[in-house]
Scaffold this active site. Structure first.
Site, PDB file in Angstrom:
ATOM      1  N   ASP A  68       2.150  37.545  -8.190  1.00  0.00           N
ATOM      2  CA  ASP A  68       1.489  37.205  -9.443  1.00  0.00           C
ATOM      3  C   ASP A  68       1.076  38.455 -10.211  1.00  0.00           C
ATOM      4  O   ASP A  68       0.663  39.453  -9.614  1.00  0.00           O
ATOM      5  CB  ASP A  68       0.252  36.350  -9.135  1.00  0.00           C
ATOM      6  CG  ASP A  68      -0.459  35.881 -10.386  1.00  0.00           C
ATOM      7  OD1 ASP A  68       0.126  35.093 -11.136  1.00  0.00           O
ATOM      8  OD2 ASP A  68      -1.613  36.329 -10.613  1.00  0.00           O
ATOM      9  N   GLU A  94       6.174  38.416 -11.168  1.00  0.00           N
ATOM     10  CA  GLU A  94       5.911  37.867 -12.499  1.00  0.00           C
ATOM     11  C   GLU A  94       5.483  39.018 -13.414  1.00  0.00           C
ATOM     12  O   GLU A  94       4.319  39.379 -13.474  1.00  0.00           O
ATOM     13  CB  GLU A  94       4.811  36.807 -12.439  1.00  0.00           C
ATOM     14  CG  GLU A  94       4.489  36.215 -13.798  1.00  0.00           C
ATOM     15  CD  GLU A  94       3.039  35.739 -13.931  1.00  0.00           C
ATOM     16  OE1 GLU A  94       2.790  34.810 -14.708  1.00  0.00           O
ATOM     17  OE2 GLU A  94       2.149  36.332 -13.271  1.00  0.00           O
ATOM     18  N   ASP A 104       2.738  27.577 -16.070  1.00  0.00           N
ATOM     19  CA  ASP A 104       1.983  28.131 -17.208  1.00  0.00           C
ATOM     20  C   ASP A 104       2.585  27.704 -18.537  1.00  0.00           C
ATOM     21  O   ASP A 104       1.871  27.284 -19.448  1.00  0.00           O
ATOM     22  CB  ASP A 104       1.977  29.669 -17.137  1.00  0.00           C
ATOM     23  CG  ASP A 104       1.051  30.196 -16.050  1.00  0.00           C
ATOM     24  OD1 ASP A 104      -0.036  29.616 -15.870  1.00  0.00           O
ATOM     25  OD2 ASP A 104       1.435  31.167 -15.377  1.00  0.00           O
TER      26      ASP A 104
END
Length: 900
Positions: free
Chosen positions: A679, A704, A787
């Site tokens: 992340d 990410e 998201d």
């Protein structure tokens, strides 16, 4: 797409005007870009001559050298052992004009605005209007009766109208907008867009503004005559228009404010005008490079002559090779004039102009036992030209065979597949080693304590200079990672070679995101997913990404607290273990979502700041970066971007890295995770990620790296190279041990599908425009996640076009990821069919892509010569040839074929 500022007339003293009242811009001859040194345009008796402002440093050879070059007759083939002419493409800046003309009809109420451009291209007028009484700079869409044919609305504020040639023989493009003074339109605003390059052309860094009432205040963007001045002839009119723009209206502001719209409309005083503005466009120009080889009777050596018609200073970067491996070596002297040594790996020679001055060349004397001659060309703008068919900049060295040259005449093309990149074998080794040594010295703990800030900054500047040198020389080859290209085209179609790498897995992975933003709410997500394990496997997924497992302040798991507490809103640690076991039993690997950038504290320090941690990893404020004022850490400065909602962890601390590596190892051993989804990796250096992956040895890992794309006027730019380069840089910092989500491709798909601009799906080199076009094996492609979609919807994929997106990512290289909400929806059967097509044709992360069509309404490509696809409403059928194509799947605006 870059915004291009247009120079004013006063800044272009080479422009000569001889206008008359009737004005129509026509070319006097066609534009020959390959020889363009002067562009001549005429309109009646108006003559415009504009020349590129370009200076070239010409290095003259000695008279004897020039004589040798001029006497090297390549037209005779009697004693020429080898001769070949290569076509190279380069980018050149060409100057042209935007012209704006306002004409009045006989009835005094009807008017016509003409906007044109003298340069070739696909030109679009992006325009809108403002009305009487409007304040601010916002545009509105014009009335429908004012819109020329072919106009397309852009949201609710503008219109896109194509420029067309008035007649077949014309070179310039124009569009005409008709309007009358009865309307309440106060001004027409526009910018010009070149769809071929995606560039926007503005007026003095702002919109063009054509006022239709005489009381508007003048500003730098206004074009056209001002009130009180009639139509003057000659250059005086053009310059007076510019000079008068700075003047204000004779009417006082108070009087203007008191006038009604009706009175302004009745009293408006509009006058015709004609203006031209200079623009510069980058175009592809073709040139020739000729190489001929003879044997000298006097010395028994080989004499190679290289000649080109590329203008300006041209440097040949050259060397020799001794065998088929084509490794660069420096030959023995003598060398041509103006030759220098480059890093003990190659030679650089400035080509000398011939007697006529229209070409340049050099003679190279080589020993008879030399196997081959290797070279690339460097132009005066630091552009490098290599060998590559139909590319602006090729991807292979030019290679001239010298061993048995007479028997291999004209067979250069066969060397392409074996030619090695200069960047990997000749030049960057030294640069990379220098950078590594500097980074190692800078990042060591001892160095950080002993070196002054100025010394550290000096080292950083040296690193930047070295990196810039490597990037400038080998931009095209570095970003496409040639070491990948070899493996990407070398796959056995009958029995694929499986090489496991944490950056790619097996190379045949298909990733399932196994949750959405609401999954935590049931409290038993692990159990629900376990029930679907067999189903997920049967659909063809090889890897599943599970949600963050740790105790978290936020229920979704992205604000972790105690890293060793795996009882979360998704379920207990025992339920997690059982889920992982069930997935392994059906052949699915499992990724854990690990949040390493930040961690929520358990208590406050003496100053009342939340930066003291509890649990098994009971860190203090030394574990928090020192440049985030919200959490007042005592650590070093962050190596990335700070996430301000929680304390950012300082990964430069040895104790932090040790604890994280132990934790990842514990997750692998205790839970059975096979790899990681990382992340917010923008928050810390990719080198730390490499350290963690080396220690935990995952089967697969993906980061990410979320970054904003480039926009102009609210529209996504065509060129997103800078965006994907930042993702590439992060992957490179991990040494390729992790892949990254291809955010670039998602964004470009958004714009292409929303606006029906499928030409966006091919970059300038005819490759996919995202990370998948530059480093496909490390690109994890996706169209939606928790998201962007789900109940958050931060950046939702265009509605109703999801299957076009999946038709793209599931047929192309890279590692495709499919969102949970789409798998278990009405898209399920189509997604399953696409996965089946991918698997049975063995499309993998390194598969080749041949883009065969990229136009406004259709994109089509062929992968590994086995799968063809198209998306968009336009027409495409695979070309007939050795393959026999059959339709494998068809849906709304997409179609997929495979070979029979």
């Amino acid at each position: 797409m870059a915004a291009v500022t247009v120079d004013s007339l006063l800044q272009n003293p080479t422009l000569l005007f001889r206008p008359k009242s009737k004005v129509l811009l026509k070319p006097s001859r066609s534009l020959d870009c390959s020889r363009n040194r002067k562009l001549l345009l005429s309109r009646s008796s108006c003559f415009c001559s504009f020349k590129p402002r370009r200076t070239s440093l010409v290095v003259r050879a000695s008279s004897s050298e020039t004589a040798l070059i001029d006497n090297f007759d390549t037209s005779s083939s009697d004693d020429v052992l080898y001769k070949e002419t290569f076509t190279v493409n380069r980018i050149e800046k060409v100057e042209g004009k935007i012209f704006i003309r306002l004409d009045q009809s006989k009835n005094q109420q009807d008017w016509q605005l003409t906007v044109g451009c003298s340069l070739p291209g696909k030109w679009i007028l992006h325009w809108g209007v403002s009305y009487l009484g409007d304040s601010g700079s916002e545009w509105d869409q014009p009335p429908k009766n004012m819109r020329p044919p072919g106009s397309i609305p852009v949201r609710d504020y503008a219109i896109d109208t194509p420029l067309n040639k008035p007649s077949k023989g014309d070179m310039f493009h124009e569009v005409k907008i008709d309007f009358n003074l009865i309307s309440e339109i106060a001004a027409i605003h526009f910018v010009l867009k070149d769809e071929e390059t995606g560039a926007w052309y503005q007026h003095r860094a702002s919109d063009f503004k054509v006022p239709l009432v005489d009381y508007l205040e003048g500003d730098g963007s206004t074009v056209g005559a001002k009130r009180g001045f009639g139509v003057m002839s000659g250059a005086l009119q053009q310059f007076s228009n510019v000079l008068l723009k700075a003047e204000t209206s004779p009417d006082s502001p108070n009087n203007n404010n008191n006038e009604s719209k009706d009175s302004k409309n009745k009293n408006r005083h509009l006058e015709g005008f004609y203006e031209e503005q200079s623009i510069v466009k980058e175009v592809s120009v073709g040139n020739l490079v000729t190489v001929a080889v003879r044997k000298s009777l006097e010395t028994a050596k080989l004499v190679l002559y290289l000649e080109t018609d590329i203008p300006g200073d041209v440097v040949v970067h050259w060397g020799i090779c001794r065998d088929d491996a084509k490794r660069w070596e420096i030959p023995a002297a003598p060398y041509p004039p103006e030759t220098t040594l480059f890093k003990n790996k190659a030679l650089r020679t400035i080509l000398q102009p011939n007697a006529k001055g229209n070409r340049s060349g050099a003679l190279f004397t080589l020993e008879e036992d030399v196997f081959g001659f290797l070279f690339v060309l460097k132009l005066e703008n630091n552009t490098w030209l290599k060998f590559g068919e139909n590319d602006f900049y090729g991807e292979n060295d030019f290679y001239v065979p010298l061993s048995g040259a007479s028997s291999v005449l004209g067979q250069h093309g066969q060397s392409e597949s074996t030619s090695e990149e200069i960047s990997s074998d000749s030049y960057t080794d030294g640069i990379i080693n220098d950078i590594r040594n500097l980074v190692s010295g800078l990042s060591s703990e001892k160095s950080q304590k002993t070196q002054t800030k100025e010394a550290q900054e000096s080292i950083l500047q040296e690193i930047e200079q070295l990196a810039a040198e490597a990037y400038s020389i080998f931009r095209s080859s570095i970003t496409t990672f040639p070491e990948e290209d070899v493996s990407e085209t070398d796959t056995d179609t009958t029995k694929p070679t499986v090489k496991i790498s944490s950056g790619t897995g097996s190379g045949f992975e298909i990733l399932c995101q196994g949750f959405n933003w609401e999954s935590h709410k049931s409290g038993r997500w692990y159990m629900e997913l376990q029930e679907k394990a067999s189903e997920i496997s049967s659909l063809g997924f090889t890897v599943i990404w599970l949600p963050p497992p740790t105790e978290s302040v936020s229920p979704e798991g992205y604000m972790p607290k105690d890293l060793y507490n795996l009882n979360s809103r998704y379920g207990s640690i025992d339920e997690l273990k059982q889920l992982v076991k069930s997935l392994h039993e059906v052949g699915v690997k499992v990724l854990g979502d690990v949040v390493l950038n930040h961690r929520c504290a358990h208590s406050k320090n003496q100053n009342g700041i939340w930066n003291i941690f509890g649990g098994r990893l009971n860190w203090d404020d030394r574990a928090v970066v020192g440049d985030d004022p919200h959490f007042q850490g005592r650590g070093n400065k962050s190596s990335g971007d700070n996430f301000h909602a929680a304390p950012n962890i300082d990964h430069s601390q040895e104790f932090v890295r040790k604890d994280i590596k132990e934790w990842l190892g514990w997750l692998r051993e205790e839970i059975g995770y096979d790899g990681w989804r990382l992340d917010f990796v923008r928050g810390f250096w990719g080198g730390y990620v490499k350290d963690y992956l080396d220690a935990s040895e995952p089967y697969f890992a993906v980061g990410e790296y979320w970054d904003s794309l480039s926009y102009t006027y609210g529209e996504m730019d065509h060129n997103q190279d800078a965006h994907r380069q930042r993702i590439i840089d992060w992957i490179n910092a991990t040494n390729g041990t992790a892949g990254a989500f291809d955010v670039t491709t998602k964004g470009i798909l958004h714009s292409a599908l929303e606006r029906c601009e499928y030409q966006r799906l091919s970059d300038q080199k005819g490759k996919p425009p995202g990370v998948v076009g530059w480093w496909p094996s490390r690109a994890v492609t996706f169209i939606e996640n928790h998201d962007t979609g789900s109940t958050q919807g931060h950046w939702r994929f265009p509605g109703g076009k999801e299957m076009q997106g999946y038709a793209y990512i599931l047929t192309h290289p890279g590692t495709p990821a499919v969102f949970y909400d789409h798998i278990f929806s009405h898209y399920r059967s189509e997604i399953a069919a696409l996965i089946s097509i991918r698997n049975r044709n063995q499309i993998h992360c390194r598969s080749t892509v041949k883009i065969v069509k990229a136009e406004r309404d259709v994109y089509a490509a062929i992968m590994d010569e086995k799968v063809a696809m198209k998306i968009g409403p336009g027409y495409f059928e695979p070309p007939s040839g050795p393959q026999r194509w059959s339709v494998a799947l068809e849906g709304k605006d997409y179609k997929v074929w495979e070979t029979s």
